[in-house]
Design a protein around this motif. Structure first.
Motif, PDB file in Angstrom:
ATOM      1  N   ASP A  68      48.761 -19.785  19.146  1.00  0.00           N
ATOM      2  CA  ASP A  68      49.681 -20.704  18.474  1.00  0.00           C
ATOM      3  C   ASP A  68      49.967 -20.304  17.035  1.00  0.00           C
ATOM      4  O   ASP A  68      50.531 -21.099  16.272  1.00  0.00           O
ATOM      5  N   GLU A  69      49.581 -19.107  16.659  1.00  0.00           N
ATOM      6  CA  GLU A  69      49.801 -18.666  15.282  1.00  0.00           C
ATOM      7  C   GLU A  69      51.167 -17.997  15.146  1.00  0.00           C
ATOM      8  O   GLU A  69      51.493 -17.092  15.923  1.00  0.00           O
ATOM      9  N   PRO A  70      51.954 -18.397  14.150  1.00  0.00           N
ATOM     10  CA  PRO A  70      53.300 -17.830  14.030  1.00  0.00           C
ATOM     11  C   PRO A  70      53.343 -16.397  13.521  1.00  0.00           C
ATOM     12  O   PRO A  70      54.306 -15.677  13.793  1.00  0.00           O
ATOM     13  N   PHE A  71      52.312 -15.963  12.790  1.00  0.00           N
ATOM     14  CA  PHE A  71      52.396 -14.669  12.118  1.00  0.00           C
ATOM     15  C   PHE A  71      51.465 -13.590  12.680  1.00  0.00           C
ATOM     16  O   PHE A  71      51.653 -12.410  12.379  1.00  0.00           O
ATOM     17  N   ILE A  72      50.463 -13.958  13.450  1.00  0.00           N
ATOM     18  CA  ILE A  72      49.544 -12.972  14.012  1.00  0.00           C
ATOM     19  C   ILE A  72      49.935 -12.751  15.475  1.00  0.00           C
ATOM     20  O   ILE A  72      49.900 -13.685  16.278  1.00  0.00           O
ATOM     21  N   ILE A  73      50.331 -11.540  15.801  1.00  0.00           N
ATOM     22  CA  ILE A  73      50.894 -11.260  17.118  1.00  0.00           C
ATOM     23  C   ILE A  73      50.020 -10.254  17.872  1.00  0.00           C
ATOM     24  O   ILE A  73      50.024  -9.054  17.564  1.00  0.00           O
ATOM     25  N   PRO A  74      49.252 -10.726  18.871  1.00  0.00           N
ATOM     26  CA  PRO A  74      48.516  -9.785  19.725  1.00  0.00           C
ATOM     27  C   PRO A  74      49.497  -9.045  20.645  1.00  0.00           C
ATOM     28  O   PRO A  74      50.373  -9.657  21.264  1.00  0.00           O
TER      29      PRO A  74
END
Length: 342
Positions: A265-271
């Protein structure tokens, strides 16, 4: 309602990056800019790329009327920052981009930065500014301490793995490459074009890099036991960006799963999809951090790779993300700009 912002240390790279980001923020207005060494100059004289903006002239920080300022960014070097911040009005919300309030223990600060802390009461008050993991504390804080750019990158990779219990804690190896802007704007002989270009080098080798203080503090607190990572940074002849590679003991699918769960649900950390690894090109000038996982040919070992822009997500973008929370604004406001590619 528009919030008035001051930036102290506006003539450095992180100060200029703050201005670039705030320029398109719908709810913030830059009311004062300070840079004591360049007081009296216009910002376009210091940074011509900001010529199109209507900005206040640079002044000394002592000249700013803080009574109408809602939040102040302090983008000064360590040691200087604490000396200035302790003199600022007590009502003022502050986001500090230096190292001065990152470490909770005054003895740890003295160890890593070579001088005693001059504002220990404020050091106790400060909230560590790794937004994704201290969101509630930051929202309620008056003083937030921005993380080191290297420390942020490493923590985005490793914190979820410690929390999920999917890696060994005694053999974490972190290899990191950073662009030259991470060293700041002051003149240094080893950063001259003739001495930096067409080559690369490791620095602070053998456990002497100051950001190890943050790794020690945060990883050990999280694990409930002493955790020491092996960390070597390298300086690359590029302007922006960090690429970090962590070598850990743990099943690759579990490592990837833990990162995906932590950042769902994090907008800036993209796995990234399993097996893909990121590039600094793909996050340049943005507040995004890309994290990839792959397995190693040695069974039971995983390789985690992360990329972020050291000036944005690693510093000024993180600072603005925290300021949004402190001011009751949407966390992503002014930060959803796409990376600049190529």
């Amino acid at each position: 309602m528009t919030k008035n912002i001051a930036i102290i240390g506006a003539s450095g790279y992180t100060g200029a990056e703050l201005i670039r980001l705030i320029a398109t923020h719908p709810d913030l207005e830059i009311a004062a800019l300070a840079a004591n060494s360049k007081a009296g100059q216009r910002m376009d004289q210091v940074f011509p790329h900001l010529r199109h903006l209507d900005l206040p002239k640079l002044v000394t920080w002592e000249e700013i009327d803080f009574s109408a300022i809602d939040l102040c960014f302090c983008a000064l070097p360590h040691k200087t920052s604490q000396e200035v911040i302790r003199e600022l009005p007590k009502h003022l919300k502050i986001v500090d981009l230096s190292a001065d309030f990152r470490l909770r223990d005054p003895e740890a600060y003295a160890k890593w930065y070579g001088n005693p802390h001059a504002a220990t009461e404020m050091q106790k008050e400060a909230v560590y500014g790794l937004t994704e993991f201290y969101r509630d504390e930051i929202t309620a804080a008056r003083l937030v301490a921005g993380t080191g750019c290297n420390a942020a990158t490493g923590q985005y990779m490793i914190r979820p793995l410690i929390s999920a219990g999917v890696i060994g804690l005694d053999d974490i190896i972190l290899d990191l490459k950073c662009g030259v802007s991470g060293a700041g704007r002051s003149l240094k002989e080893n950063l001259l074009h003739a001495e930096l270009s067409e080559g690369t080098n490791a620095y602070s080798v053998g456990g002497t890099h100051r950001h190890l203080g943050e790794f020690d503090q945060e990883f050990s607190t999280l694990a409930g036991r002493d955790v020491r990572v092996q960390f070597t940074p390298h300086l690359l002849p590029m302007n922006r960006g960090i690429l970090a590679t962590a070598y850990v003991t743990g099943a690759p699918d579990e490592v990837h799963g833990a990162l995906c769960d932590a950042y769902a649900d994090e907008p800036f950390i993209i796995p990234l999809p399993f097996g893909e690894t990121p590039s600094t090109h793909h996050v340049r000038g943005s507040n995004f951090c890309h994290v990839g996982v792959t397995g190693d040919r040695i069974g039971g070992r995983s390789i985690v790779v992360a990329a972020l822009d050291n000036l944005t997500k690693g510093s000024s973008g993180q600072a603005l993300q925290n300021a949004n929370l402190m001011l009751g604004l949407p966390e992503t406001q002014g930060l959803m700009l796409a990376p600049c590619f190529p």
